[in-house]
Design a protein around this motif. Structure first.
Motif, PDB file in Angstrom:
ATOM      1  N   LYS A  99      18.551 -11.065 -13.341  1.00 13.32           N
ATOM      2  CA  LYS A  99      19.108  -9.729 -13.560  1.00 13.32           C
ATOM      3  C   LYS A  99      20.269  -9.504 -12.593  1.00 13.32           C
ATOM      4  N   ASP A 100      21.352  -8.966 -13.106  1.00 10.37           N
ATOM      5  CA  ASP A 100      22.519  -8.677 -12.284  1.00 10.37           C
ATOM      6  C   ASP A 100      22.327  -7.380 -11.507  1.00 10.37           C
ATOM      7  N   ARG A 101      23.190  -7.196 -10.503  1.00  5.51           N
ATOM      8  CA  ARG A 101      23.199  -5.958  -9.727  1.00  5.51           C
ATOM      9  C   ARG A 101      23.396  -4.784 -10.692  1.00  5.51           C
ATOM     10  N   GLY A 102      22.560  -3.780 -10.540  1.00  5.15           N
ATOM     11  CA  GLY A 102      22.653  -2.600 -11.391  1.00  5.15           C
ATOM     12  C   GLY A 102      21.893  -2.696 -12.696  1.00  5.15           C
ATOM     13  N   ALA A 103      21.355  -3.887 -13.008  1.00  6.67           N
ATOM     14  CA  ALA A 103      20.588  -4.031 -14.249  1.00  6.67           C
ATOM     15  C   ALA A 103      19.302  -3.211 -14.147  1.00  6.67           C
ATOM     16  N   LYS A 104      18.889  -2.636 -15.267  1.00  9.25           N
ATOM     17  CA  LYS A 104      17.666  -1.825 -15.288  1.00  9.25           C
ATOM     18  C   LYS A 104      16.427  -2.699 -15.116  1.00  9.25           C
ATOM     19  N   TRP A 105      15.502  -2.198 -14.323  1.00 10.58           N
ATOM     20  CA  TRP A 105      14.162  -2.750 -14.203  1.00 10.58           C
ATOM     21  C   TRP A 105      13.276  -1.537 -13.920  1.00 10.58           C
ATOM     22  N   PRO A 106      12.999  -0.755 -14.967  1.00 11.05           N
ATOM     23  CA  PRO A 106      12.492   0.611 -14.820  1.00 11.05           C
ATOM     24  C   PRO A 106      11.345   0.830 -13.836  1.00 11.05           C
ATOM     25  N   ILE A 107      10.232   0.202 -14.006  1.00 10.72           N
ATOM     26  CA  ILE A 107       9.090   0.484 -13.133  1.00 10.72           C
ATOM     27  C   ILE A 107       9.390   0.035 -11.703  1.00 10.72           C
ATOM     28  N   ALA A 108       9.905  -1.158 -11.549  1.00 12.15           N
ATOM     29  CA  ALA A 108      10.209  -1.678 -10.213  1.00 12.15           C
ATOM     30  C   ALA A 108      11.266  -0.828  -9.524  1.00 12.15           C
ATOM     31  N   ASP A 109      12.294  -0.407 -10.263  1.00 15.52           N
ATOM     32  CA  ASP A 109      13.353   0.405  -9.663  1.00 15.52           C
ATOM     33  C   ASP A 109      12.838   1.745  -9.169  1.00 15.52           C
ATOM     34  N   MET A 110      11.826   2.283  -9.823  1.00 15.82           N
ATOM     35  CA  MET A 110      11.317   3.605  -9.459  1.00 15.82           C
ATOM     36  C   MET A 110      10.295   3.573  -8.326  1.00 15.82           C
ATOM     37  N   TYR A 111       9.570   2.482  -8.208  1.00 15.45           N
ATOM     38  CA  TYR A 111       8.470   2.472  -7.245  1.00 15.45           C
ATOM     39  C   TYR A 111       8.626   1.459  -6.115  1.00 15.45           C
ATOM     40  N   ASP A 112       9.715   0.709  -6.058  1.00 16.01           N
ATOM     41  CA  ASP A 112       9.892  -0.279  -4.999  1.00 16.01           C
ATOM     42  C   ASP A 112       9.838   0.348  -3.614  1.00 16.01           C
ATOM     43  N   MET A 113      10.524   1.472  -3.452  1.00 22.35           N
ATOM     44  CA  MET A 113      10.540   2.105  -2.136  1.00 22.35           C
ATOM     45  C   MET A 113       9.200   2.766  -1.806  1.00 22.35           C
ATOM     46  N   VAL A 114       8.487   3.230  -2.812  1.00 26.12           N
ATOM     47  CA  VAL A 114       7.174   3.822  -2.568  1.00 26.12           C
ATOM     48  C   VAL A 114       6.212   2.759  -2.057  1.00 26.12           C
ATOM     49  N   VAL A 115       6.146   1.639  -2.760  1.00 34.74           N
ATOM     50  CA  VAL A 115       5.252   0.555  -2.349  1.00 34.74           C
ATOM     51  C   VAL A 115       5.660   0.024  -0.981  1.00 34.74           C
ATOM     52  N   GLY A 116       6.954  -0.249  -0.803  1.00 30.50           N
ATOM     53  CA  GLY A 116       7.432  -0.783   0.473  1.00 30.50           C
ATOM     54  C   GLY A 116       7.128   0.139   1.635  1.00 30.50           C
ATOM     55  N   SER A 117       7.385   1.432   1.460  1.00 30.69           N
ATOM     56  CA  SER A 117       7.176   2.376   2.558  1.00 30.69           C
ATOM     57  C   SER A 117       5.697   2.557   2.883  1.00 30.69           C
ATOM     58  N   LEU A 118       4.862   2.674   1.850  1.00 35.31           N
ATOM     59  CA  LEU A 118       3.430   2.879   2.117  1.00 35.31           C
ATOM     60  C   LEU A 118       2.766   1.633   2.692  1.00 35.31           C
ATOM     61  N   VAL A 119       3.178   0.451   2.215  1.00 31.23           N
ATOM     62  CA  VAL A 119       2.616  -0.792   2.762  1.00 31.23           C
ATOM     63  C   VAL A 119       3.035  -0.969   4.219  1.00 31.23           C
ATOM     64  N   LEU A 120       4.333  -0.784   4.512  1.00 37.65           N
ATOM     65  CA  LEU A 120       4.785  -0.960   5.895  1.00 37.65           C
ATOM     66  C   LEU A 120       4.164   0.084   6.814  1.00 37.65           C
ATOM     67  N   MET A 121       4.033   1.327   6.349  1.00 33.92           N
ATOM     68  CA  MET A 121       3.420   2.352   7.181  1.00 33.92           C
ATOM     69  C   MET A 121       1.957   2.012   7.468  1.00 33.92           C
ATOM     70  N   THR A 122       1.236   1.572   6.453  1.00 37.09           N
ATOM     71  CA  THR A 122      -0.168   1.204   6.656  1.00 37.09           C
ATOM     72  C   THR A 122      -0.290   0.053   7.648  1.00 37.09           C
ATOM     73  N   LEU A 123       0.563  -0.969   7.494  1.00 33.65           N
ATOM     74  CA  LEU A 123       0.545  -2.098   8.432  1.00 33.65           C
ATOM     75  C   LEU A 123       0.886  -1.648   9.853  1.00 33.65           C
ATOM     76  N   ALA A 124       1.893  -0.774   9.983  1.00 34.38           N
ATOM     77  CA  ALA A 124       2.288  -0.272  11.306  1.00 34.38           C
ATOM     78  C   ALA A 124       1.162   0.534  11.939  1.00 34.38           C
ATOM     79  N   LEU A 125       0.480   1.340  11.149  1.00 36.78           N
ATOM     80  CA  LEU A 125      -0.637   2.118  11.686  1.00 36.78           C
ATOM     81  C   LEU A 125      -1.802   1.214  12.089  1.00 36.78           C
ATOM     82  N   LEU A 126      -2.025   0.153  11.327  1.00 35.81           N
ATOM     83  CA  LEU A 126      -3.063  -0.817  11.698  1.00 35.81           C
ATOM     84  C   LEU A 126      -2.713  -1.520  13.002  1.00 35.81           C
ATOM     85  N   VAL A 127      -1.479  -1.982  13.113  1.00 32.72           N
ATOM     86  CA  VAL A 127      -1.043  -2.724  14.302  1.00 32.72           C
ATOM     87  C   VAL A 127      -1.082  -1.838  15.546  1.00 32.72           C
TER      88      VAL A 127
END
Length: 176
Positions: A99-127
């Motif tokens: 997929k090129d830059r800007g190409a649609k990937w609907p579900i991933a485009d909408m939730y990538d930052m949610v998953v990334g932020s919640l996973v990193l926050m959980t890991l940081a709180l664990l550490v």
């Protein structure tokens, strides 16, 4: 989620310059991330997310806004950085899929930052040994689940809205 929602539009606004992947390609011959992920955008987006998180901490403390989570430096940094890391991981897989830059990937485009932020926050709180932050800020499982549902509903709306605004301002090539 404010410290997680702000970094992506801030990165688009502040970005440009040297790509995070330094223009290198993966073994498949495609760019690792692409020109849309730059060091200036990454660092600027994280800093802006942290600033908004610090403002949220100030407002919660000064005005006793008990309905908002009581963030810490660990939670705001990990939410801001995790949002952009989630976006970069998604971009890596988009490139692998051809997929090129800007190409649609609907579900991933909408939730990538949610998953990334919640996973990193959980890991940081664990550490840091502060996993109790969840219990302190979500007094019941029902409230936690309601919050997650709200995040799942609001995230695509905010994603689409900010992308349309970015497109209209000429910061994005596509409105999605």
């Amino acid at each position: 989620m404010i410290p997680a929602y702000i970094p992506n539009p801030a990165a688009a606004l502040l970005g440009g310059g040297t790509p995070v992947d330094f223009g290198r390609c993966a073994k498949d011959g495609r760019r690792i991330l692409g020109d849309g992920k730059t060091w200036r955008g990454l660092i600027g987006g994280i800093i802006v997310g942290i600033i908004f998180g610090l403002v949220q901490i100030f407002l919660v403390d000064c005005f006793q806004l008990d309905f908002l989570p009581k963030h810490t430096l660990v939670t705001i940094f990990s939410l801001a950085a995790g949002a952009l890391l989630g976006d970069m991981i998604k971009s890596y897989f988009k490139r692998r899929m051809g997929k090129d830059r800007g190409a649609k990937w609907p579900i991933a485009d909408m939730y990538d930052m949610v998953v990334g932020s919640l996973v990193l926050m959980t890991l940081a709180l664990l550490v840091t040994g502060n996993i109790g932050w969840f219990a302190e800020n979500f007094d019941s499982a029902g409230f936690f689940i309601a919050t997650l549902i709200a995040i799942l509903i609001l995230s695509p709306l905010l994603h689409r809205g900010t992308n349309i605004i970015g497109y209209l301002l000429g910061l994005k090539d596509v409105p999605w």
